[in-house]
Write an enzyme that holds these catalytic residues in place. Structure first.
Site, mmCIF file in Angstrom:
data_model
loop_
_atom_site.group_PDB
_atom_site.id
_atom_site.type_symbol
_atom_site.label_atom_id
_atom_site.label_comp_id
_atom_site.label_asym_id
_atom_site.label_seq_id
_atom_site.Cartn_x
_atom_site.Cartn_y
_atom_site.Cartn_z
ATOM 1 N N ASP A 67 0.811 -1.222 0.000
ATOM 2 C CA ASP A 67 0.000 0.000 0.000
ATOM 3 C C ASP A 67 0.845 1.272 0.000
ATOM 4 O O ASP A 67 2.065 1.226 0.198
ATOM 5 C CB ASP A 67 -0.963 0.005 1.196
ATOM 6 C CG ASP A 67 -0.314 -0.527 2.484
ATOM 7 O OD1 ASP A 67 0.929 -0.551 2.556
ATOM 8 O OD2 ASP A 67 -1.040 -0.912 3.400
ATOM 9 N N ASP A 136 -7.335 -2.740 14.404
ATOM 10 C CA ASP A 136 -8.724 -3.039 14.060
ATOM 11 C C ASP A 136 -8.831 -4.260 13.151
ATOM 12 O O ASP A 136 -9.879 -4.517 12.560
ATOM 13 C CB ASP A 136 -9.379 -1.809 13.393
ATOM 14 C CG ASP A 136 -8.675 -1.398 12.101
ATOM 15 O OD1 ASP A 136 -7.720 -2.090 11.669
ATOM 16 O OD2 ASP A 136 -9.081 -0.378 11.501
ATOM 17 N N GLU A 143 -9.568 -1.765 5.703
ATOM 18 C CA GLU A 143 -10.174 -1.424 6.986
ATOM 19 C C GLU A 143 -11.451 -2.244 7.189
ATOM 20 O O GLU A 143 -11.969 -2.832 6.231
ATOM 21 C CB GLU A 143 -10.498 0.076 7.006
ATOM 22 C CG GLU A 143 -9.294 1.001 6.803
ATOM 23 C CD GLU A 143 -8.375 1.103 8.018
ATOM 24 O OE1 GLU A 143 -8.409 0.216 8.887
ATOM 25 O OE2 GLU A 143 -7.601 2.083 8.084
HETATM 26 C C1 F6R Z 1 1.504 -1.540 6.077
HETATM 27 C C2 F6R Z 1 0.235 -2.221 6.234
HETATM 28 C C3 F6R Z 1 -0.531 -2.183 7.519
HETATM 29 C C4 F6R Z 1 0.302 -2.502 8.752
HETATM 30 C C5 F6R Z 1 -0.550 -2.439 10.019
HETATM 31 C C6 F6R Z 1 0.268 -2.671 11.267
HETATM 32 O O1 F6R Z 1 2.025 -1.717 4.777
HETATM 33 O O2 F6R Z 1 -0.177 -2.789 5.301
HETATM 34 O O3 F6R Z 1 -1.609 -3.085 7.425
HETATM 35 O O4 F6R Z 1 0.848 -3.781 8.612
HETATM 36 O O5 F6R Z 1 -1.179 -1.200 10.109
HETATM 37 O O6 F6R Z 1 1.148 -1.630 11.448
HETATM 38 P P1 F6R Z 1 2.272 -1.686 12.592
HETATM 39 O O7 F6R Z 1 3.212 -2.765 12.187
HETATM 40 O O8 F6R Z 1 2.910 -0.339 12.556
HETATM 41 O O9 F6R Z 1 1.554 -2.007 13.864
#
Ligand code: F6R
Length: 263
Positions: A67, A136, A143
């Protein structure tokens, strides 16, 4: 789903990096799906170490990131382009022509999303997809409420994510509100999936997606439908799992399974 519980963040990172390294050694031209965020930093550090000390070769690898924030140029310090180059790519011998990250700035974003999916297919599909998980339950930027069949597209960030990001931006109008993200359906097409999570803050959501129902309200739960998923957790993230003993029992008896199956 294979659930591997490791004592701490360091061990979790080493285990996951070991799986990625095996994939790269087995198939030097493998296609890797990569994630950003704080969780994979330890994995990337370990891969950089393996490159420097053990000669792990990235030269033929192809990578696709999950992403990117819509509206951020690659050079922006908060962009995922910047993150990937700072934390992995500039330290290893990857061919920049083999690196794919969704574009934060494109003239026609829908066309871009179609192109991104086509490039994944052209490369032969993703061999191993690395994932983190949001509080979440999101994977990539899918999301809660995202279709479990979704493809690469623009997704509106949840208000909490927008709020969390606000500290990184001086001007309010610069805070990203949208992201370009691989869909849940895109992720499920990877041949193998490796999800990592650490810390107590992820404990509830890990119990939900591993042991709860499959639901678009926790998009990571869609991984239950995939045939080859490894989830690597540290003790804190695993603390709310009900079937922890069973997962550990499987790990401790894996050598017997290998003996019976001859693998
Ligand atoms: C990032 C992504 C997100 C993260 C998720 C966890 O490329 O795709 O889904 O993996 O938000 O983020 P952290 O590792 O910072 O807790």
């Amino acid at each position: 789903m294979e659930v591997v519980i490791t004592p701490d963040y360091e061990e979790m990172s080493k285990f996951a990096a070991g799986m990625i390294a095996r994939q790269v050694k087995d198939k030097p031209g493998a296609v890797l799906g990569l994630a950003t965020g704080s969780t994979p930093l330890g994995v990337y550090r370990e891969l950089i170490r393996m490159h420097g000390e053990e000669g792990l070769d990235f030269s033929k690898l192809i990578t696709f990131n999950l992403d990117e924030y819509l509206g951020l140029p690659p050079a922006h310090p908060q962009s995922y382009h910047y993150f990937m180059w700072e934390n992995l790519f500039k330290h290893v011998n990857i061919d920049p022509g083999n690196v794919y990250i969704p574009g934060g700035i494109t003239a026609d974003v829908e066309e871009f999303c179609r192109w991104y999916e086509a490039e994944i297919n052209k490369a032969g599909g993703i061999d191993l997809q690395l994932l983190g998980i949001g509080g979440d339950g999101h994977i990539a930027f899918n999301e809660p409420g995202s279709s479990l069949g979704s493809r690469t597209r623009v997704k509106t960030l949840v208000l909490q994510t927008i709020k969390d990001n606000s500290r990184f931006f001086e001007r309010e109008e610069d805070i990203p509100r949208f992201a370009v993200t691989m869909g849940v359906g895109t992720i499920l097409e990877a041949k193998k999936i490796l999800l990592i999570a650490g810390g107590e803050k992820k404990a509830l959501v890990c119990a939900d997606f591993i042991e709860g129902p499959v639901t678009s309200q926790v998009t990571a739960s869609a991984l239950q439908l995939h045939r080859q998923v490894t989830v690597v957790l540290d003790e804190a993230a695993a603390s709310r799992l009900k079937r922890k003993e069973y997962y550990n029992w499987i790990r401790d008896n894996k050598h017997l399974v290998r003996k019976y199956l001859g693998s």
